[in-house]
Motif scaffolding. Structure first.
Motif, PDB file in Angstrom:
ATOM      1  N   SER A   1      -7.321  -5.560  11.049  1.00 26.21           N
ATOM      2  CA  SER A   1      -7.157  -4.506  10.060  1.00 26.21           C
ATOM      3  C   SER A   1      -5.680  -4.291   9.749  1.00 26.21           C
ATOM      4  O   SER A   1      -4.810  -4.559  10.574  1.00 26.21           O
ATOM      5  N   VAL A   2      -5.424  -3.775   8.559  1.00 28.05           N
ATOM      6  CA  VAL A   2      -4.083  -3.401   8.142  1.00 28.05           C
ATOM      7  C   VAL A   2      -4.059  -1.899   7.925  1.00 28.05           C
ATOM      8  O   VAL A   2      -4.929  -1.350   7.243  1.00 28.05           O
ATOM      9  N   VAL A   3      -3.070  -1.226   8.512  1.00 25.92           N
ATOM     10  CA  VAL A   3      -2.916   0.217   8.360  1.00 25.92           C
ATOM     11  C   VAL A   3      -1.520   0.493   7.837  1.00 25.92           C
ATOM     12  O   VAL A   3      -0.524   0.163   8.496  1.00 25.92           O
ATOM     13  N   THR A   4      -1.418   1.097   6.658  1.00 25.09           N
ATOM     14  CA  THR A   4      -0.098   1.504   6.164  1.00 25.09           C
ATOM     15  C   THR A   4       0.185   2.932   6.623  1.00 25.09           C
ATOM     16  O   THR A   4      -0.726   3.692   6.932  1.00 25.09           O
ATOM     17  N   GLY A   5       1.464   3.272   6.689  1.00 26.90           N
ATOM     18  CA  GLY A   5       1.836   4.581   7.236  1.00 26.90           C
ATOM     19  C   GLY A   5       1.585   4.652   8.727  1.00 26.90           C
ATOM     20  O   GLY A   5       1.321   5.722   9.280  1.00 26.90           O
ATOM     21  N   ALA A   6       1.681   3.501   9.400  1.00 30.11           N
ATOM     22  CA  ALA A   6       1.264   3.386  10.797  1.00 30.11           C
ATOM     23  C   ALA A   6       2.240   3.965  11.805  1.00 30.11           C
ATOM     24  O   ALA A   6       1.923   4.032  13.001  1.00 30.11           O
ATOM     25  N   ALA A   7       3.413   4.395  11.371  1.00 31.64           N
ATOM     26  CA  ALA A   7       4.427   4.874  12.319  1.00 31.64           C
ATOM     27  C   ALA A   7       4.258   6.328  12.707  1.00 31.64           C
ATOM     28  O   ALA A   7       4.860   6.776  13.688  1.00 31.64           O
TER      29      ALA A   7
ATOM     30  N   ALA B   1      -2.408   7.494  14.230  1.00 30.70           N
ATOM     31  CA  ALA B   1      -3.642   7.796  14.953  1.00 30.70           C
ATOM     32  C   ALA B   1      -4.725   6.767  14.649  1.00 30.70           C
ATOM     33  O   ALA B   1      -5.505   6.371  15.524  1.00 30.70           O
ATOM     34  N   THR B   2      -4.779   6.313  13.399  1.00 33.71           N
ATOM     35  CA  THR B   2      -5.767   5.314  13.013  1.00 33.71           C
ATOM     36  C   THR B   2      -5.493   3.982  13.686  1.00 33.71           C
ATOM     37  O   THR B   2      -6.406   3.330  14.210  1.00 33.71           O
ATOM     38  N   LYS B   3      -4.252   3.581  13.695  1.00 27.40           N
ATOM     39  CA  LYS B   3      -3.879   2.323  14.353  1.00 27.40           C
ATOM     40  C   LYS B   3      -4.228   2.372  15.838  1.00 27.40           C
ATOM     41  O   LYS B   3      -4.821   1.428  16.385  1.00 27.40           O
ATOM     42  N   GLN B   4      -3.882   3.457  16.487  1.00 32.66           N
ATOM     43  CA  GLN B   4      -4.163   3.577  17.920  1.00 32.66           C
ATOM     44  C   GLN B   4      -5.659   3.565  18.198  1.00 32.66           C
ATOM     45  O   GLN B   4      -6.123   2.913  19.144  1.00 32.66           O
ATOM     46  N   LEU B   5      -6.425   4.263  17.373  1.00 29.24           N
ATOM     47  CA  LEU B   5      -7.874   4.314  17.574  1.00 29.24           C
ATOM     48  C   LEU B   5      -8.505   2.942  17.403  1.00 29.24           C
ATOM     49  O   LEU B   5      -9.343   2.522  18.222  1.00 29.24           O
ATOM     50  N   LEU B   6      -8.121   2.221  16.384  1.00 30.11           N
ATOM     51  CA  LEU B   6      -8.679   0.889  16.147  1.00 30.11           C
ATOM     52  C   LEU B   6      -8.310  -0.061  17.279  1.00 30.11           C
ATOM     53  O   LEU B   6      -9.143  -0.869  17.717  1.00 30.11           O
ATOM     54  N   GLU B   7      -7.081   0.037  17.751  1.00 25.96           N
ATOM     55  CA  GLU B   7      -6.661  -0.825  18.860  1.00 25.96           C
ATOM     56  C   GLU B   7      -7.422  -0.491  20.125  1.00 25.96           C
ATOM     57  O   GLU B   7      -7.804  -1.397  20.893  1.00 25.96           O
TER      58      GLU B   7
ATOM     59  N   ASP C   1       4.917   0.175   7.702  1.00 21.88           N
ATOM     60  CA  ASP C   1       5.607   1.438   7.435  1.00 21.88           C
ATOM     61  C   ASP C   1       7.048   1.103   7.058  1.00 21.88           C
ATOM     62  O   ASP C   1       7.435  -0.075   7.068  1.00 21.88           O
ATOM     63  N   ILE C   2       7.829   2.120   6.783  1.00 22.98           N
ATOM     64  CA  ILE C   2       9.236   1.878   6.452  1.00 22.98           C
ATOM     65  C   ILE C   2      10.078   1.699   7.711  1.00 22.98           C
ATOM     66  O   ILE C   2      11.257   1.371   7.639  1.00 22.98           O
TER      67      ILE C   2
END
Length: 260
Positions: free
Chosen positions: A5-11, A17-23, A33-34
């Motif tokens: 999956s790709v999550v933008t705004g991941a920082a 929270a979405t990145k951590q949950l998926l992982e 992210d920037i």
């Protein structure tokens, strides 16, 4: 088989929270992210959007299973238009070809219950028409008065995003390719974006008068992440073009019997 999956705004905030949950659930996640991400890209600029797509293509090997377009700003600035609407749409459209090889492709973005709030009709129309340069010019005019017209910018971008989802989800490019395209619309979430607004009891009370959340009040980012994760999962086979309000009841209180 492990999903990618790709999550933008991941920082930070909902994206983090979405990145951590998926992982935690065993997925491979490419965060963008920037700063502080696998892919560092500025979605306010066309070059940054193109760089995001190419870097995701390289890191993924050319195939991904889900896109979570979470990145956004809430300032009374032109950048909010560039990131929230143009950056989000470019992310989804740019990464869509990489979804086509997945057995269960999914796409979801973050709108906001702010789409229900006062907005600028002209800005919304320009965004809906896909005229980014004219939209940025309109936002520049609105931003000159940050306490009044500038406050319409955020809501306008989120309303335009919700309309974009409704207008594109059932098309041949999305539903026709077996890709559920949906959005979540959070209420007040405890993130860096809202930190100053909810830092005091007075601020929280005032904000919740404007954004009533009778069910459990202000939410943590993981609440929205859980909704996003389901929308991007293999279990979601038939939701198409829905704006799912994760808002503690704001939509119900403000709109009552109205559906759209």
């Amino acid at each position: 088989m492990t999903r990618t999956s790709v999550v933008t705004g991941a920082a930070s905030g909902i994206g983090k929270a979405t990145k951590q949950l998926l992982e935690q659930r065993g997925e491979r996640v490419i965060g963008a992210d920037i700063r502080d991400a696998e892919v560092v890209a500025d979605l306010s600029e066309p070059a940054g959007r193109a760089a995001l797509v190419e870097e995701v293509r390289r890191l993924s090997g050319g195939s991904i299973d889900a896109v979570y377009a979470v990145a956004g700003l809430s300032t009374a600035t032109v950048a909010t238009v560039a990131v929230n609407f143009s950056g989000t749409v470019a992310t989804l459209e740019g990464l869509r070809p990489l979804l086509l090889g997945s057995p269960a492709p999914r796409a979801v973005l973050v709108s906001s219950m702010a789409a229900l709030m006062p907005s600028d009709e002209e800005l919304v129309a320009l965004l809906t028409a896909g005229d980014e340069q004219a939209a940025l010019a309109r936002a520049e005019i609105l931003a000159k008065e940050p306490a009044t017209t500038g406050r319409l910018i955020y809501a306008s971008t989120k309303l335009a995003l919700s309309r974009w989802v409704r207008r594109h989800a059932s098309t041949s490019q999305w539903a026709g390719e077996g890709i559920p395209l949906n959005a979540v619309a959070p209420g007040v979430i405890s993130t860096p974006m809202t930190a100053d607004l909810i830092a005091t009891d007075e601020g929280r009370v005032g904000l919740l008068k404007a954004v009533p959340m009778p069910l459990n009040g202000i939410a943590e980012p993981v609440v929205v992440a859980q909704a996003l994760a389901w929308l991007g999962s293999v279990e979601n086979t038939h939701l198409c073009g829905q704006i799912v309000y994760v808002d503690g009841g704001s939509d119900v209180v403000l709109r009552g019997d109205s559906v759209w």
